[in-house]
Design a protein around this motif. Structure first.
Motif, mmCIF file in Angstrom:
data_model
loop_
_atom_site.group_PDB
_atom_site.id
_atom_site.type_symbol
_atom_site.label_atom_id
_atom_site.label_comp_id
_atom_site.label_asym_id
_atom_site.label_seq_id
_atom_site.Cartn_x
_atom_site.Cartn_y
_atom_site.Cartn_z
ATOM 1 N N ALA A 254 -5.356 101.540 21.416
ATOM 2 C CA ALA A 254 -6.549 101.316 22.233
ATOM 3 C C ALA A 254 -6.349 101.867 23.644
ATOM 4 O O ALA A 254 -7.299 102.296 24.298
ATOM 5 C CB ALA A 254 -6.866 99.833 22.278
ATOM 6 N N LEU A 255 -5.099 101.881 24.091
ATOM 7 C CA LEU A 255 -4.803 102.366 25.447
ATOM 8 C C LEU A 255 -5.013 103.878 25.598
ATOM 9 O O LEU A 255 -5.079 104.389 26.704
ATOM 10 C CB LEU A 255 -3.344 102.052 25.795
ATOM 11 N N MET A 256 -5.094 104.568 24.447
ATOM 12 C CA MET A 256 -5.246 106.031 24.497
ATOM 13 C C MET A 256 -6.636 106.442 24.974
ATOM 14 O O MET A 256 -6.834 107.575 25.388
ATOM 15 C CB MET A 256 -5.057 106.639 23.094
ATOM 16 N N GLY A 257 -7.604 105.496 24.854
ATOM 17 C CA GLY A 257 -8.985 105.867 25.155
ATOM 18 C C GLY A 257 -9.399 106.986 24.226
ATOM 19 O O GLY A 257 -9.192 106.906 23.016
ATOM 20 N N ASN A 258 -9.930 108.068 24.792
ATOM 21 C CA ASN A 258 -10.346 109.199 23.941
ATOM 22 C C ASN A 258 -9.256 110.253 23.809
ATOM 23 O O ASN A 258 -9.481 111.310 23.239
ATOM 24 C CB ASN A 258 -11.634 109.831 24.485
ATOM 25 N N GLN A 259 -8.093 109.960 24.349
ATOM 26 C CA GLN A 259 -6.996 110.937 24.260
ATOM 27 C C GLN A 259 -6.322 110.870 22.889
ATOM 28 O O GLN A 259 -6.573 109.969 22.108
ATOM 29 C CB GLN A 259 -5.956 110.632 25.342
ATOM 30 N N GLN A 260 -5.452 111.818 22.647
ATOM 31 C CA GLN A 260 -4.728 111.855 21.371
ATOM 32 C C GLN A 260 -3.386 111.145 21.463
ATOM 33 O O GLN A 260 -2.753 110.848 20.457
ATOM 34 C CB GLN A 260 -4.474 113.327 20.954
ATOM 35 N N TYR A 261 -2.934 110.894 22.661
ATOM 36 C CA TYR A 261 -1.577 110.365 22.843
ATOM 37 C C TYR A 261 -1.476 109.703 24.213
ATOM 38 O O TYR A 261 -2.168 110.100 25.151
ATOM 39 C CB TYR A 261 -0.561 111.525 22.764
ATOM 40 N N GLY A 262 -0.630 108.714 24.327
ATOM 41 C CA GLY A 262 -0.296 108.162 25.642
ATOM 42 C C GLY A 262 -1.338 107.217 26.214
ATOM 43 O O GLY A 262 -2.089 106.570 25.474
ATOM 44 N N ILE A 263 -1.353 107.139 27.525
ATOM 45 C CA ILE A 263 -2.161 106.124 28.204
ATOM 46 C C ILE A 263 -3.332 106.759 28.954
ATOM 47 O O ILE A 263 -3.135 107.693 29.731
ATOM 48 C CB ILE A 263 -1.276 105.346 29.200
ATOM 49 N N ASP A 264 -4.512 106.249 28.726
ATOM 50 C CA ASP A 264 -5.695 106.686 29.453
ATOM 51 C C ASP A 264 -5.855 105.769 30.676
ATOM 52 O O ASP A 264 -6.002 104.552 30.520
ATOM 53 C CB ASP A 264 -6.914 106.593 28.526
ATOM 54 N N ALA A 265 -5.816 106.353 31.866
ATOM 55 C CA ALA A 265 -5.797 105.557 33.102
ATOM 56 C C ALA A 265 -7.031 104.677 33.218
ATOM 57 O O ALA A 265 -6.944 103.509 33.638
ATOM 58 C CB ALA A 265 -5.688 106.487 34.303
ATOM 59 N N GLU A 266 -8.176 105.238 32.834
ATOM 60 C CA GLU A 266 -9.429 104.482 32.966
ATOM 61 C C GLU A 266 -9.413 103.248 32.052
ATOM 62 O O GLU A 266 -9.771 102.144 32.466
ATOM 63 C CB GLU A 266 -10.578 105.399 32.563
ATOM 64 N N ARG A 267 -8.980 103.446 30.806
ATOM 65 C CA ARG A 267 -8.926 102.345 29.842
ATOM 66 C C ARG A 267 -7.939 101.274 30.318
ATOM 67 O O ARG A 267 -8.196 100.079 30.233
ATOM 68 C CB ARG A 267 -8.515 102.913 28.479
ATOM 69 N N LEU A 268 -6.813 101.735 30.852
ATOM 70 C CA LEU A 268 -5.791 100.808 31.347
ATOM 71 C C LEU A 268 -6.365 99.920 32.449
ATOM 72 O O LEU A 268 -6.210 98.691 32.421
ATOM 73 C CB LEU A 268 -4.601 101.615 31.870
ATOM 74 N N MET A 269 -7.076 100.543 33.405
ATOM 75 C CA MET A 269 -7.644 99.769 34.512
ATOM 76 C C MET A 269 -8.729 98.824 34.010
ATOM 77 O O MET A 269 -8.859 97.694 34.484
ATOM 78 C CB MET A 269 -8.209 100.693 35.606
ATOM 79 N N GLN A 270 -9.485 99.305 33.024
ATOM 80 C CA GLN A 270 -10.545 98.465 32.441
ATOM 81 C C GLN A 270 -9.937 97.193 31.831
ATOM 82 O O GLN A 270 -10.412 96.083 32.076
ATOM 83 C CB GLN A 270 -11.261 99.291 31.371
ATOM 84 N N TYR A 271 -8.857 97.361 31.082
ATOM 85 C CA TYR A 271 -8.198 96.203 30.469
ATOM 86 C C TYR A 271 -7.649 95.269 31.554
ATOM 87 O O TYR A 271 -7.739 94.043 31.445
ATOM 88 C CB TYR A 271 -7.065 96.647 29.542
ATOM 89 N N ALA A 272 -7.084 95.872 32.600
ATOM 90 C CA ALA A 272 -6.529 95.054 33.686
ATOM 91 C C ALA A 272 -7.641 94.219 34.337
ATOM 92 O O ALA A 272 -7.454 93.038 34.641
ATOM 93 C CB ALA A 272 -5.835 95.945 34.711
#
Ligand code: UDP
Length: 255
Positions: A14-32
């Protein structure tokens, strides 16, 4: 306040957002932000985050590598995600502690149950990294186990689907969502909620699970406010009934 203490499980994917790998900064901040709002209600919040956006143990086997080594790589992946979430929460001035099931003393405290409880009582958001610290498990199992250990009221499984459906809603448009369902029904209908180890731990310890859409803004807070969000998995639908008198006297205590 509906719950005193919750355990929130987020998948690494879920942290990938629309990416294929790793952490999507926007999604991370949203969860925070969502976690900050949840903690602000006074509910004690513990979080387990997966590592599937970086590495899963089964991938190692596919590479022809050792599975156990792969599982430890997966556990370290969860620590990376946990560190990212911790940092995002701290940016929002939320007090946090990261406790790891694998000792990495420079960046995490070791997992010590009493310590986790103390942090929670002080209102800190506690993140459990590295799963349970053993190979052949998943972070769903870690979520169930830690939730039982810290006596959480419920495991909240945040996903991108808003609950448990009669069939996969992404494939079958006629699929219908259950507002609530029992553990037995989930098993009888072969529905996919968590892996069996994680699911059985919850079932045997009477720990309810709520599967909900974590990507919908405000859902977590609505849930904590007592609204019906997602699907509740619980032991039994029927109201508790008084046991029938058996006519037998309790057995005398044998010294
Ligand atoms: N893992 C493990 N023991 C644990 C938790 C995780 O071995 O207690 C490993 C396992 O290889 C797993 C990986 O870490 O595939 C990443 O966790 P998971 O697949 O649960 O992440 P998610 O699917 O939630 O992103």
């Amino acid at each position: 306040m509906k719950y005193t203490r919750i355990l929130l499980k987020l998948s690494g994917e879920a942290l990938m957002g629309n990416q294929q790998y790793g952490i999507d900064a926007e999604r991370l901040m949203q969860y925070a932000e969502e976690i900050k709002a949840a903690a602000a209600t006074g509910t004690q919040v513990a979080v387990v985050i997966g590592g599937g956006n970086i590495f899963r143990g089964v991938q190692a086997e596919a590479f022809g590598l050792d599975r156990v080594q792969g599982d430890y790589m997966g556990m370290l992946a969860t620590v990376i995600n946990s560190m990212a979430l911790q940092s995002a929460l701290e940016k929002l001035n939320v007090n946090t502690r990261l406790l790891s099931g694998v000792t990495i003393q420079r960046v995490c405290e070791p997992y010590i149950r009493r310590r986790a409880l103390r942090h929670l009582e002080k209102g800190r958001v506690v993140i459990f990294g590295a799963g349970i610290g053993s190979p052949y498990f998943t972070t769903d199992s870690a979520a169930s186990l830690r939730a039982i250990e810290i006596e959480a009221d419920v495991v909240l499984k945040g996903t991108r689907v808003d609950g448990i459906y009669t069939a996969d809603p992404e494939k079958d448009p006629s699929a219908v969502r259950y507002p609530e369902i029992t553990f037995d029904e989930v098993m009888a209908k072969n529905l996919n909620v968590m892996d069996m180890t994680a699911f059985t731990l919850c079932k045997e310890n009477n720990l309810p699970i709520i599967v909900f859409d974590m990507n919908k803004h405000g859902n977590l807070q609505r849930l904590l406010a007592g609204e019906t969000v997602g699907t509740l998995v619980k032991i039994n639908n029927a109201p508790a009934q008084a046991p029938e008198p058996s006519g037998l006297q309790p057995a005398a205590h044998k010294a």
